[in-house]
Design an enzyme around this catalytic site. Structure first.
Site, mmCIF file in Angstrom:
data_model
loop_
_atom_site.group_PDB
_atom_site.id
_atom_site.type_symbol
_atom_site.label_atom_id
_atom_site.label_comp_id
_atom_site.label_asym_id
_atom_site.label_seq_id
_atom_site.Cartn_x
_atom_site.Cartn_y
_atom_site.Cartn_z
ATOM 1 N N ASP A 67 0.851 -1.176 0.077
ATOM 2 C CA ASP A 67 -0.027 0.176 -0.081
ATOM 3 C C ASP A 67 0.834 1.316 -0.037
ATOM 4 O O ASP A 67 2.022 1.293 0.237
ATOM 5 C CB ASP A 67 -0.835 0.042 1.256
ATOM 6 C CG ASP A 67 -0.196 -0.509 2.532
ATOM 7 O OD1 ASP A 67 0.927 -0.391 2.679
ATOM 8 O OD2 ASP A 67 -1.064 -0.748 3.585
ATOM 9 N N ASN A 136 -8.032 -3.402 14.047
ATOM 10 C CA ASN A 136 -9.514 -3.635 13.706
ATOM 11 C C ASN A 136 -9.457 -4.726 12.867
ATOM 12 O O ASN A 136 -10.429 -4.992 11.874
ATOM 13 C CB ASN A 136 -10.204 -2.370 13.160
ATOM 14 C CG ASN A 136 -9.365 -1.902 11.851
ATOM 15 O OD1 ASN A 136 -8.297 -2.278 11.479
ATOM 16 N ND2 ASN A 136 -9.920 -0.864 11.439
ATOM 17 N N HIS A 138 -7.431 -5.088 9.926
ATOM 18 C CA HIS A 138 -7.241 -4.653 8.333
ATOM 19 C C HIS A 138 -5.885 -5.201 8.196
ATOM 20 O O HIS A 138 -5.038 -5.407 8.806
ATOM 21 C CB HIS A 138 -7.230 -3.134 8.326
ATOM 22 C CG HIS A 138 -6.036 -2.327 8.893
ATOM 23 N ND1 HIS A 138 -6.195 -1.225 9.691
ATOM 24 C CD2 HIS A 138 -4.859 -2.450 8.463
ATOM 25 C CE1 HIS A 138 -5.081 -0.958 9.872
ATOM 26 N NE2 HIS A 138 -3.891 -1.206 9.039
ATOM 27 N N GLU A 143 -9.653 -2.014 4.981
ATOM 28 C CA GLU A 143 -10.423 -1.770 6.410
ATOM 29 C C GLU A 143 -11.639 -2.781 6.347
ATOM 30 O O GLU A 143 -12.216 -3.336 5.573
ATOM 31 C CB GLU A 143 -10.922 -0.348 6.336
ATOM 32 C CG GLU A 143 -9.822 0.871 6.347
ATOM 33 C CD GLU A 143 -8.998 0.797 7.630
ATOM 34 O OE1 GLU A 143 -8.998 0.035 8.622
ATOM 35 O OE2 GLU A 143 -8.301 1.957 7.777
#
Ligand code: GLP
Length: 246
Positions: A67, A136, A138, A143
């Site tokens: 990313d 979370n 990811h 996400e």
């Protein structure tokens, strides 16, 4: 899923580096998928040490990073381009033109996503993808709620992810709001996956990754469907998971 328990962060980094070095030595033309964040940082240091001492070569290795932030110039100190160059690429013999990251300042970002995905395919896909995990769930910057069928795409970062990454910036307001990330499907296409995790902040995420329901609300759960996953994590990160071997 193979789970390897490390004692602490340094031990996780050592075990991860040994795992990577073995893969590169076995296949000097390997295509690696690489991750940023705090988790793999020490592993990269150990790869550099090994390169210097033992001469493990990356000259024929190709890398694709997961990313990149949108809107940061690649020479911005917080771009993942800069991170990778400082943490690894500038210190090993990888060829610059074989180390790929998405371009977060491309004039046509959708076209950039397609170009990146096509580039991975042209190189025959990723042999070994390194992943960290967000609290979370990811992976990359995928996400919660990201489609399991997603290829490289543009994401809006959640506030919790921006806050988690704010430590690298002067101020939360400087953290970009968007990024380009390889998609869940792009990650799942890798032949093999190595996921690293350290510290109690990751304990719930690891529990859910390993034992939770496979669901788009928790992106990393998709890894339960991949046949070649190794998790190297330290005791704190694995405190909610019973590890049988090692
Ligand atoms: C970041 C990165 C991910 C990384 C994750 C965890 O936002 N985009 O690739 O795995 O968050 O980061 P850390 O290793 O610093 O906990």
């Amino acid at each position: 899923m193979k789970i390897i328990e490390a004692k602490h962060f340094d031990d996780m980094s050592l075990k991860a580096a040994q795992f990577m070095i073995e893969k590169v030595q076995r296949d000097p033309t390997i295509t690696l998928g690489l991750a940023t964040g705090g988790t793999p940082q020490k592993m990269y240091e150990l790869l550099i040490n090994d390169h210097r001492i033992n001469g493990t070569s990356y000259h024929q290795v190709t890398t694709f990073n997961l990313d990149e932030y949108i809107g940061l110039d690649r020479h911005d100190p917080n771009s993942y381009y800069t991170y990778m160059h400082k943490a690894l690429f500038d210190h090993i013999d990888i060829r610059d033109e074989q180390a790929f990251l998405p371009n977060g300042t491309a004039s046509n970002l959708n076209a950039e996503c397609e170009r990146y995905e096509a580039l991975i395919r042209q190189h025959g896909g990723i042999d070994l993808q390194v992943l960290g995990i967000g609290a979370n769930g990811h992976i990359g910057f995928n996400e919660p709620g990201t489609s399991f069928e997603s290829s490289t795409h543009i994401v809006k970062l959640t506030e919790s992810t921006r806050e988690a990454n704010a430590r690298y910036f002067n101020d939360l307001s400087e953290v970009p709001t968007e990024a380009i990330t390889m998609g869940i499907q792009s990650i799942m296409n890798a032949k093999e996956i190595l996921l690293l995790a350290s510290g109690k902040k990751k304990a719930d995420a690891l529990y859910q990754l390993i034992h939770g329901k496979v669901d788009e609300s928790f992106p990393a759960s998709v890894l339960q469907r991949h046949e070649q996953v190794t998790i190297i994590a330290d005791r704190e990160a694995l405190q909610k998971v019973a590890v049988s071997s090692n």
